[in-house]
Design a protein around this motif. Structure first.
Motif, mmCIF file in Angstrom:
data_model
loop_
_atom_site.group_PDB
_atom_site.id
_atom_site.type_symbol
_atom_site.label_atom_id
_atom_site.label_comp_id
_atom_site.label_asym_id
_atom_site.label_seq_id
_atom_site.Cartn_x
_atom_site.Cartn_y
_atom_site.Cartn_z
ATOM 1 N N ASN A 41 2.161 8.081 0.779
ATOM 2 C CA ASN A 41 0.867 7.830 0.145
ATOM 3 C C ASN A 41 0.918 6.612 -0.777
ATOM 4 O OD1 ASN A 41 -1.813 8.295 -0.192
ATOM 5 N ND2 ASN A 41 -1.567 9.921 -1.677
ATOM 6 N N HIS A 42 1.419 5.508 -0.279
ATOM 7 C CA HIS A 42 1.492 4.264 -1.047
ATOM 8 C C HIS A 42 0.273 3.395 -0.759
ATOM 9 C CE1 HIS A 42 2.458 1.583 2.361
ATOM 10 N NE2 HIS A 42 2.989 2.689 2.887
ATOM 11 N N LYS A 43 0.124 2.328 -1.537
ATOM 12 C CA LYS A 43 -1.004 1.404 -1.376
ATOM 13 C C LYS A 43 -0.536 -0.013 -1.064
ATOM 14 C CE LYS A 43 -3.808 4.681 -2.231
ATOM 15 N NZ LYS A 43 -4.326 5.365 -1.085
ATOM 16 N N GLY A 44 0.719 -0.171 -0.670
ATOM 17 C CA GLY A 44 1.218 -1.490 -0.280
ATOM 18 C C GLY A 44 2.376 -1.965 -1.139
ATOM 19 N N ILE A 74 8.191 0.986 7.524
ATOM 20 C CA ILE A 74 6.953 0.966 6.746
ATOM 21 C C ILE A 74 5.783 1.198 7.701
ATOM 22 C CG2 ILE A 74 6.805 -1.543 6.849
ATOM 23 C CD1 ILE A 74 5.386 -1.384 4.091
ATOM 24 N N VAL A 75 4.991 2.192 7.384
ATOM 25 C CA VAL A 75 3.767 2.493 8.119
ATOM 26 C C VAL A 75 2.661 2.684 7.089
ATOM 27 C CG1 VAL A 75 4.886 3.461 10.168
ATOM 28 C CG2 VAL A 75 4.365 4.948 8.260
ATOM 29 N N ALA A 76 1.468 2.954 7.538
ATOM 30 C CA ALA A 76 0.314 3.037 6.638
ATOM 31 C C ALA A 76 0.511 4.020 5.484
ATOM 32 C CB ALA A 76 -0.933 3.403 7.428
ATOM 33 N N GLU A 77 1.187 5.114 5.718
ATOM 34 C CA GLU A 77 1.321 6.147 4.683
ATOM 35 C C GLU A 77 2.736 6.342 4.161
ATOM 36 O OE1 GLU A 77 -1.131 8.043 3.188
ATOM 37 O OE2 GLU A 77 -2.524 6.721 4.212
#
Length: 91
Positions: A41-44, A74-77
């Motif tokens: 649950n990261h934002k970049g 690294i993926v979207a979440e």
């Protein structure tokens, strides 16, 4: 207003026995020894180097310090970082 909404979500999470990271959109950080770090649950990524990595989250910036660190996945979440992790802190 946002604080009140988060308080309601937190109470609802307790009542329904749901994980707070999902209800409140919080990051979930799992450290495996000092060799691997999972961030969900990261934002970049803000900064990336072999000695320091900074990741944006809803609760602030997560700073990881260490040696020979690389981003394995690294993926979207989710982000997986490997290397000699020395410290993990929110700034």
């Amino acid at each position: 207003m946002k604080k009140k909404i988060n308080e309601i979500k937190s109470n609802l999470s307790d009542i329904l026995e749901l994980p707070k990271d999902i209800m409140l959109d919080l990051p979930k950080v799992t450290l495996v020894g000092n060799l691997q770090l999972y961030i969900e649950n990261h934002k970049g990524i803000i900064e990336y180097g072999s000695l320091r990595i900074r990741v944006n989250t809803n609760t602030g910036i997560l700073r990881i310090l260490g040696k020979n660190m690389v981003i394995k996945n690294i993926v979207a979440e989710e982000i997986i970082i490997i290397g000699e992790i020395e410290s993990v802190e929110f700034t």
